[in-house]
Design a protein around this motif. Structure first.
Motif: not given
Lengths: 161, 161, 161, 161
Positions: A107-125, C108-112
């Motif tokens: 829902m939030i890009p990997y490179e943005i604060a508070n991203s769910d990307a790494l969690f979802n990737f782990g979950f999928a793995c 670059i935005p602070y949160e990125i």
């Protein structure tokens, strides 16, 4: 177990272009993400596309399917945009491959604060190694069968149809 | 599916104490991590301890076991230090509960750059919903049965015994 | 020394809206940024606007000027979008206030990931305390007089005219 | 203006060693930090040491002084541990060089969440260009003359003596 990771783009992999001043695609973050995860089982990475999933066409989905068919790994994780994740899941589901194929994203890009990307990737793995053969959407700790999932765009979550 | 998350401390949850100038425990990061993961299935959180796993005693492991026994959820994820993860897994494994219990942790604290914590947490939340009842160690995309795992301290990875 | 920090928006303060799937403005990051900087001199914070600087109108610049005029602090740091930072600097420069006013922002935005926002903010807080009264643009370790600066949009840097 | 950046170690530059499970020194973060800051003035980087400042000896301080003496740049930023920042400042101050020398550091390592390192580095790069020749400690938006500063260890802040 072995895993194949397919990049197709989507919110997960968006990158901030500081000249244009907007989110776009650069090089995929997935190679760095895989290193960061310190995965200790055999893993292969393949970049099929880097697209906003709203821009994904039938030909792109056929290329994803072709990569899944050709894969020698029994577990496949596909990083995909959320907006048409279900459509790609339907193409893959109809093909009925003898593999466990997991579509995930963020829902939030990997490179943005508070991203769910790494969690979802782990979950999928995780579920890619443990679910029976089939095609699934796995987002935010919830697994959906490919034929029974939709994105609730106003709430920003996936749900059963 | 429903999940219960148990915090016990470990590298995952270490916090930099800027007055003392070292890594220690503050409040658990897990509530923030759970929010960040945007988990859309029912999830309960319980802090059993916040300990370096080298400081974990038999009484602490019994408290972890008691929390697992009392849980009404069928899937349990335990955040644990890596150094004695196997010892706690053995206590839980011997109890033979009718639940899927996953021990996970991190090689790098959650709050430090390049941490594997969020990946491992996602991975554990996946296999906690899909593996048969039993006790497992799940780290860096690799699932181990509780009676067949050890930490290779010089390489910083888990492996079968 | 005392400092006043004025938020007006700009790339620095953009926030990813996960429902809309794009960068926009939420609440300002500045209060968190100020806390993170552990500033040990008196500091006041004021949110004048939260705008993309391309959307900033004369009335908005007049509000920024009014805040600068009313400020009791002798050093003022203004967080501003880069695209019209020079135009606002000109409005403030012409007013000839007996204060040191620094405009800064971010590429670059602070949160990125990999953002220059915190560096630029620190840099601005430094020169706001040490430069003679006047209006300056301070970006990426370079100080410019307000009447001799322009953004090179294709290179993504500021330079003298 | 031109700047020289000297790395000597300290909390700013500590790195988490995942095998040893503790904070130590690896390669300096400064080259990455400098790139991230997108500095658009000439800047030179030099690694003098990578030490906890409690381990810094007279010979180490003499090497820092030698680097300052040899520098052709008029502004110098030294990244230093906070515990003996004042002692090094005294060695440099007594030498009375015709340069502006700023000692800075961090309360939280650069690679740990919520670090003040990047802010302090930006702040130091600002005052290194604007203060008169002399030696200063610059931390958390506060500039101190070298002969009138001490670390309050229980509060974790710098203050005048």
């Amino acid at each position: 177990m072995t895993l194949r990771i397919l990049a197709t783009g989507g919110t997960f992999d968006k990158h901030y272009d500081e000249i244009a001043g907007k989110l776009d695609f650069g090089t995929s973050h997935l190679p760095d993400v895989i290193k960061r995860a310190r995965i200790t089982i055999p893993v292969a990475f393949e970049q099929v596309a880097l697209l906003d999933s709203l821009d994904m066409k039938d030909a792109d989905r056929q290329r994803v399917l072709a990569s899944c068919s050709a894969a020698t790994e029994s577990g496949i994780v596909i990083i995909h945009g959320t907006d048409t994740m279900r459509e790609t899941a339907e193409v893959l589901g109809a093909a009925n491959l003898a593999k466990t194929i997991i579509l995930t994203g963020a829902m939030i890009p990997y490179e943005i604060a508070n991203s769910d990307a790494l969690f979802n990737f782990g979950f999928a793995c995780g579920v890619a190694q443990t679910l029976p053969h089939g095609v699934y959407v796995a987002m935010n700790a919830h697994v959906f069968a490919w034929h029974n999932v939709q994105k609730n765009r106003s709430a920003g979550v996936f749900e059963t149809r």
